[in-house]
Scaffold this motif. Structure first.
Motif, short mmCIF file in Angstrom:
data_model
loop_
_atom_site.label_atom_id
_atom_site.label_comp_id
_atom_site.label_asym_id
_atom_site.label_seq_id
_atom_site.Cartn_x
_atom_site.Cartn_y
_atom_site.Cartn_z
N UNK A 175 0.84 -1.21 0.00
CA UNK A 175 0.00 0.00 0.00
C UNK A 175 0.87 1.26 0.00
N UNK A 176 1.93 1.24 0.80
CA UNK A 176 2.87 2.37 0.81
C UNK A 176 3.51 2.55 -0.56
N UNK A 177 3.91 1.42 -1.16
CA UNK A 177 4.53 1.48 -2.49
C UNK A 177 3.58 2.10 -3.50
N UNK A 178 2.34 1.63 -3.52
CA UNK A 178 1.36 2.17 -4.47
C UNK A 178 1.11 3.66 -4.24
N UNK A 179 1.02 4.06 -2.98
CA UNK A 179 0.81 5.47 -2.64
C UNK A 179 1.96 6.33 -3.15
N UNK A 180 3.19 5.96 -2.82
CA UNK A 180 4.34 6.77 -3.23
C UNK A 180 4.59 6.72 -4.73
N UNK A 181 4.24 5.60 -5.35
CA UNK A 181 4.38 5.52 -6.80
C UNK A 181 3.42 6.49 -7.50
N UNK A 182 2.16 6.53 -7.03
CA UNK A 182 1.19 7.48 -7.59
C UNK A 182 1.63 8.92 -7.33
N UNK A 183 2.11 9.17 -6.13
CA UNK A 183 2.57 10.51 -5.76
C UNK A 183 3.75 10.95 -6.64
N UNK A 184 4.71 10.07 -6.83
CA UNK A 184 5.87 10.40 -7.67
C UNK A 184 5.45 10.66 -9.11
N UNK A 185 4.59 9.83 -9.66
CA UNK A 185 4.12 10.03 -11.03
C UNK A 185 3.40 11.36 -11.18
N UNK A 238 3.84 14.06 -9.30
CA UNK A 238 4.83 15.14 -9.20
C UNK A 238 5.67 15.26 -10.47
N UNK A 239 6.05 14.12 -11.06
CA UNK A 239 6.81 14.15 -12.31
C UNK A 239 5.99 14.79 -13.43
N UNK A 240 4.72 14.44 -13.50
CA UNK A 240 3.86 15.01 -14.53
C UNK A 240 3.73 16.52 -14.34
N UNK A 241 3.52 16.95 -13.10
CA UNK A 241 3.40 18.38 -12.80
C UNK A 241 4.70 19.12 -13.16
N UNK A 242 5.82 18.55 -12.76
CA UNK A 242 7.11 19.18 -13.06
C UNK A 242 7.32 19.28 -14.58
N UNK A 243 7.02 18.21 -15.27
CA UNK A 243 7.22 18.17 -16.72
C UNK A 243 6.33 19.17 -17.45
N UNK A 244 5.15 19.38 -16.97
CA UNK A 244 4.25 20.36 -17.60
C UNK A 244 4.73 21.78 -17.35
N UNK A 245 5.28 22.03 -16.15
CA UNK A 245 5.72 23.38 -15.81
C UNK A 245 7.10 23.74 -16.33
#
Length: 84
Positions: A36-46, A48-55
């Motif tokens: 569950x922790x892995x899934x949570x942090x994986x979604x969070x990282x994805x 954040x990466x998407x947000x960073x890439x768009x900005x």
């Protein structure tokens, strides 16, 4: 620390946590809480990466988004001092 640097730092932290969880799950594959922790942090990282890439610029080819404008070369090179 600016928004860009903070977001890069947070992505790095999430990546570290994911790497640690992967190593743990390799030896404890039945641990549901760790998964569950892995899934949570994986979604969070994805996210954040998407947000960073768009900005700013894509961090990997997943976020290069060639349908709009090719921005893969926009990122500073390591020797330009922008890496964390």
């Amino acid at each position: 620390m600016g928004e860009k640097e903070q977001l890069l730092r947070d992505i790095g932290i999430a990546d570290f946590v994911l790497t640690d969880l992967i190593l743990y799950l390799d030896t404890h594959p039945q641990d549901r809480k760790a998964m569950e922790y892995f899934n949570h942090y994986n979604r969070l990282k994805l996210q954040m990466e998407k947000e960073f890439s768009q900005k700013y610029y894509p961090l990997n080819t997943r976020w290069a988004d060639s349908n709009k404008e090719w921005r893969w070369g926009d990122a500073p090179l390591p020797w330009e001092g922008a890496c964390i």
